[in-house]
Design a protein around this motif. Sequence first.
Motif, short mmCIF file in Angstrom:
data_model
loop_
_atom_site.label_atom_id
_atom_site.label_comp_id
_atom_site.label_asym_id
_atom_site.label_seq_id
_atom_site.Cartn_x
_atom_site.Cartn_y
_atom_site.Cartn_z
N ILE A 33 -9.05 -12.60 -8.66
CA ILE A 33 -9.65 -13.68 -7.13
C ILE A 33 -11.17 -14.02 -7.04
N ASP A 34 -11.61 -13.41 -7.35
CA ASP A 34 -13.35 -13.63 -6.51
C ASP A 34 -13.42 -13.94 -7.82
N ILE A 35 -12.65 -14.74 -8.91
CA ILE A 35 -13.29 -15.14 -10.57
C ILE A 35 -12.70 -16.82 -10.38
N ASP A 36 -11.53 -16.74 -9.62
CA ASP A 36 -10.76 -17.79 -9.36
C ASP A 36 -10.00 -17.24 -11.34
N ALA A 37 -9.49 -17.08 -11.66
CA ALA A 37 -8.98 -16.85 -12.87
C ALA A 37 -7.26 -17.13 -12.96
N SER A 38 -7.18 -17.93 -13.48
CA SER A 38 -5.51 -18.73 -13.83
C SER A 38 -4.59 -17.26 -13.87
N ILE A 39 -3.40 -17.47 -13.38
CA ILE A 39 -2.09 -16.80 -13.43
C ILE A 39 -0.76 -17.41 -13.01
N SER A 40 -0.08 -17.30 -14.64
CA SER A 40 1.01 -18.09 -14.41
C SER A 40 2.21 -18.06 -13.80
N GLU A 41 2.96 -18.72 -13.31
CA GLU A 41 4.08 -18.03 -11.69
C GLU A 41 4.67 -16.51 -12.19
N LYS A 42 5.19 -17.42 -13.74
CA LYS A 42 6.13 -16.25 -14.42
C LYS A 42 5.73 -15.06 -14.49
N THR A 43 4.09 -14.71 -14.84
CA THR A 43 2.88 -13.69 -14.84
C THR A 43 3.27 -13.02 -13.47
N ALA A 44 3.16 -13.96 -12.48
CA ALA A 44 2.95 -13.32 -11.20
C ALA A 44 3.99 -12.34 -10.61
N TYR A 45 4.97 -13.65 -11.08
CA TYR A 45 6.58 -12.74 -10.16
C TYR A 45 6.82 -11.62 -10.94
N LYS A 46 6.49 -11.72 -12.16
CA LYS A 46 6.85 -10.14 -13.04
C LYS A 46 5.64 -9.01 -12.57
N ILE A 47 4.92 -9.41 -11.88
CA ILE A 47 3.97 -8.51 -11.27
C ILE A 47 4.74 -8.18 -9.55
N LEU A 48 4.88 -9.52 -9.20
CA LEU A 48 5.81 -8.87 -7.56
C LEU A 48 6.96 -7.76 -8.36
N GLU A 49 7.81 -8.33 -8.91
CA GLU A 49 9.09 -7.39 -9.53
C GLU A 49 8.79 -6.11 -9.69
N ASN A 50 7.60 -5.86 -11.15
CA ASN A 50 7.03 -4.68 -11.44
C ASN A 50 6.85 -3.62 -10.05
N LEU A 51 5.98 -4.17 -9.50
CA LEU A 51 5.58 -3.57 -7.96
C LEU A 51 6.32 -3.05 -6.83
N LYS A 52 7.64 -3.81 -6.95
CA LYS A 52 8.51 -3.13 -6.27
C LYS A 52 9.14 -2.53 -7.21
N LEU A 53 9.70 -2.89 -8.06
CA LEU A 53 10.58 -1.85 -8.59
C LEU A 53 10.22 -0.61 -8.45
N PHE A 54 9.07 -0.32 -9.16
CA PHE A 54 8.24 1.11 -9.26
C PHE A 54 8.19 1.23 -7.62
N HIS A 55 7.35 1.12 -7.21
CA HIS A 55 7.45 1.72 -5.47
C HIS A 55 9.07 2.17 -5.07
N GLU A 56 10.18 1.51 -5.54
CA GLU A 56 11.50 2.09 -4.88
C GLU A 56 11.75 3.08 -6.13
N GLY A 57 11.58 2.71 -7.09
CA GLY A 57 11.38 4.36 -8.00
C GLY A 57 12.08 4.18 -9.41
N GLN A 58 12.22 2.80 -9.29
CA GLN A 58 13.20 1.90 -10.15
C GLN A 58 12.99 2.15 -11.33
N LYS A 59 11.49 1.45 -11.35
CA LYS A 59 10.34 2.06 -12.89
C LYS A 59 9.34 2.49 -12.83
N TYR A 60 10.04 2.41 -14.75
CA TYR A 60 8.44 4.10 -15.28
C TYR A 60 6.98 2.96 -14.62
#
Length: 130
Positions: A33-60
């Motif tokens: 964020i500090d260096i204003d690095a790009s991220i695609s929506e596809k990658t951002a949404y994958k990270i969001l999904e992974n954060l949720k699924l890992f937190h719920e114990g559904q993903k390694y």
Amino acid sequence: MNSRELRKIIDASCQEHDSLYGKLVKPINEMLIDIDASISEKTAYKILENLKLFHEGQKYIADCHLEESNNFIDDGINELKKGNLADGALQIFGAGLNFASFSSKAASYKNINSYEMINERFKLIKRSFD
């Protein structure tokens, strides 16, 4: 949605889905964020999904890293092809970091050949620019 907005959503999700994985993602995301690095929506949404699924114990955690590595490779290649060298380099670097995290974690519970997998990634990057 622009990269800064996507990264702010990732930051909030790290807090909402407080876990080991969130604690790994959050500081790197803040640096980006500090260096204003790009991220695609596809990658951002994958990270969001992974954060949720890992937190719920559904993903390694290792699988989260592998998916992010794959997304970052694609993003990096796309950014480099568009001439966005700094963002492309950051994406490829992120792909490598995530792959290293995957390899170190997966080796303890999966029968993987990380050398073969990294070789495939090297070839993908090379072929993309030949």
